[in-house]
Design an enzyme around this catalytic site. Structure first.
Site, PDB file in Angstrom:
ATOM      1  N   ARG A   1      52.649  48.821  31.298  1.00  0.00           N
ATOM      2  CA  ARG A   1      53.083  50.218  31.338  1.00  0.00           C
ATOM      3  C   ARG A   1      51.965  51.069  31.916  1.00  0.00           C
ATOM      4  NH1 ARG A   1      56.147  50.835  25.429  1.00  0.00           N
ATOM      5  NH2 ARG A   1      57.524  49.038  25.721  1.00  0.00           N
TER       6      ARG A   1
ATOM      7  N   ARG B   1      46.808  52.693  23.276  1.00  0.00           N
ATOM      8  CA  ARG B   1      47.670  52.932  24.439  1.00  0.00           C
ATOM      9  C   ARG B   1      47.010  52.332  25.664  1.00  0.00           C
ATOM     10  NH1 ARG B   1      52.052  55.803  24.280  1.00  0.00           N
ATOM     11  NH2 ARG B   1      51.452  57.081  22.496  1.00  0.00           N
TER      12      ARG B   1
ATOM     13  N   GLU C   1      52.740  54.601  15.590  1.00  0.00           N
ATOM     14  CA  GLU C   1      53.925  53.792  15.889  1.00  0.00           C
ATOM     15  C   GLU C   1      53.542  52.379  16.303  1.00  0.00           C
ATOM     16  OE1 GLU C   1      57.258  53.301  19.347  1.00  0.00           O
ATOM     17  OE2 GLU C   1      56.490  55.331  19.001  1.00  0.00           O
TER      18      GLU C   1
ATOM     19  N   SER D   1      59.818  49.821  17.263  1.00  0.00           N
ATOM     20  CA  SER D   1      60.938  50.722  17.519  1.00  0.00           C
ATOM     21  C   SER D   1      62.218  49.900  17.588  1.00  0.00           C
ATOM     22  CB  SER D   1      60.728  51.479  18.832  1.00  0.00           C
ATOM     23  OG  SER D   1      61.703  52.460  19.005  1.00  0.00           O
TER      24      SER D   1
ATOM     25  N   ARG E   1      48.021  46.348  19.853  1.00  0.00           N
ATOM     26  CA  ARG E   1      48.122  47.549  19.026  1.00  0.00           C
ATOM     27  C   ARG E   1      48.199  47.214  17.544  1.00  0.00           C
ATOM     28  NH1 ARG E   1      52.238  52.613  19.849  1.00  0.00           N
ATOM     29  NH2 ARG E   1      51.119  52.722  21.840  1.00  0.00           N
TER      30      ARG E   1
END
Length: 468
Positions: free
Chosen positions: A292, A307, A391, A394, A433
């Site tokens: 990403r 991130r 987070e 999801s 993460r």
């Protein structure tokens, strides 16, 4: 792509759905172009029908007139020639009109398609309305015995916690400097026990899903065609987050994109297929490298491993019948799998019901899972992070949105008609993460980090990581 028939019958549902997702789409223009396209298609079909009728009727007439023409002279000959010319002219005019209509439809279709692709999936009726992530609603929390996120880490554990950035440096788990040297910002190199811990969580999550939960293990491409990104709902609108490989400039014929989740490949497996209803639900798990661009992301809470541009993720996807109740049951089960893993790792977490403004284009419902990270959040009175939620997972239900775009259907055993399936997806574990809460929550006063028991078999029995 949304259901065009449903859009015609319930345009306000899509207007309200787009507004609730803060999406700017021109529903009225889509409906206008759709009506114009259908009008032109009707005229075209009528012209084809007339062309066919004339072909049947005029063929024998022209043959008869041409036979008479051989014997005709003078004015009779001219009259017959005029009749033949008139009979031949009408099909030609219809052919030209059909071609003109084809061209007009060809102009409308890409404009209409672009508009339809931009219309988001309307949120489910039970999703709370809200502008953005600040309006998300906490469902519940879980934390292990002896720890409460509402209280100070230092008060509960007896020492001031280090951030994951400090821990990975002190324990020699990550080399950011060399990662940046090779690939630029937001890159890293996992080293030694850091790489082993990364692999341990991925293997544990993958085994949990495939061995314990019976999901089918799959490998999928992480470099895909644009059609696959579009079919899964990541395009249009998400191009700025995807790495683009411009193969067309090198003569290969089509460009490629690096995927940001294994969901893209798992859903793309059955594009343009009609599945046996007896095969449903399909339950797939993959572990894949994800990419990403994270365009625009910055700030203290995005530093380190939080991130990044490249990571690995165990992803779960379910493709089930077009049944809202069945889909909700699967949504709950998929979240339950994640909760089981997090509880086994003794990581505090909370579930957040995402509001309409935080759903994104493709989701009709989404639950975020956030883990407690002691090294995150605003600074306390001593200038140290006070801890905050971050987070890590999801879980989404998408109705038939992706399957409709991918043309992924099954044959209903009762009606024998083809039906677009429903799909769901959820992160099982995304690393590195997830290493942040593991390291920060399991750190000890002497600077070492205890390895959660489920991960120890994947670490060769090692119980802790100690400073060198």
């Amino acid at each position: 792509m949304i259901d065009l028939k449903d859009l015609r019958e319930h345009p306000d549902t899509y207007r309200e759905g787009a507004a609730s997702k803060n999406a700017t789409v021109d529903i009225d223009e889509a409906l206008r172009l759709d009506a114009e396209k259908r009008r032109l298609q009707t005229e075209q079909e009528e012209a084809r029908s007339e062309q066919k009728r004339l072909g049947k009727e005029s063929g024998p007439q022209i043959g008869k007139l041409k036979g008479a023409l051989k014997k005709a002279e003078g004015d009779d000959r001219k009259r017959i020639e005029a009749e033949i010319a008139e009979l031949e002219k009408r099909p030609t005019a219809l052919k030209e009109r059909i071609q003109t209509l084809d061209a007009e439809i060809g102009v409308i279709e890409p404009r209409l398609r672009d508009l339809l692709l931009a219309i988001p999936q309307p949120p489910a009726a039970d999703v709370p309305r809200g502008a953005g992530s600040e309006d998300n609603v906490e469902i519940r929390q879980w934390h292990p015995d002896g720890f409460d996120p509402a209280k100070s880490f230092a008060d509960q554990r007896g020492f001031v916690p280090k951030t994951h950035l400090e821990l990975v440096q002190d324990l020699g788990l990550v080399d950011f400097e060399r990662g940046v040297k090779m690939a630029g910002s937001r890159h890293y190199v996992l080293t030694g026990a850091g790489m082993r811990l990364h692999q341990a969580i991925l293997r544990y999550a993958f085994d949990f899903m495939t061995i314990d939960q019976g999901f089918t293990a799959m490998s999928v491409p992480v470099i895909v065609k644009e059609e696959c990104m579009e079919g899964t709902g990541f395009f249009p609108g998400g191009q700025d987050q995807a790495y683009h490989i411009e193969e067309s400039k090198r003569g290969s014929g089509h460009d490629m994109y690096l995927t940001g989740t294994g969901e893209v490949g798992l859903m793309g497996l059955h594009e343009n297929e009609i599945l046996d209803a007896d095969r449903l639900p399909l339950t797939y798990t993959t572990v894949s490298t994800c990419f990403r661009r994270e365009a625009g992301a910055a700030g203290k809470d995005t530093a380190g491993l939080y991130r990044i541009h490249q990571f690995d993720k165990v992803e779960q996807v379910v493709i089930c019948r077009a049944d809202a109740d069945e889909q909700k049951v699967w949504h709950g089960r998929m979240i339950g799998f994640v909760e089981s893993i997090l509880q086994s790792l003794h990581l505090p977490y909370r579930l957040l019901q995402c509001c309409t403004g935080d759903l994104g284009t493709k989701n009709e419902d989404m639950i975020d899972v956030e883990c407690w990270m002691p090294g995150r959040g605003a600074d306390d009175a001593d200038g140290r992070p006070a801890g905050d939620w971050g987070e890590t997972h999801s879980a989404s239900r998408l109705g038939d949105f992706q399957c409709r775009r991918l043309n992924l259907r099954y044959r209903d055993p009762e009606t024998k008609k083809t039906v677009f399936a429903y799909s769901l997806n959820n992160t099982v574990a995304a690393s590195p993460r997830i290493l942040i809460p593991i390291l920060e929550m399991h750190q000890r006063a002497d600077g070492s980090v205890s390895i959660p028991e489920p991960l120890r078999p994947y670490m060769g029995g090692v119980e802790a990581i100690h400073p060198a």
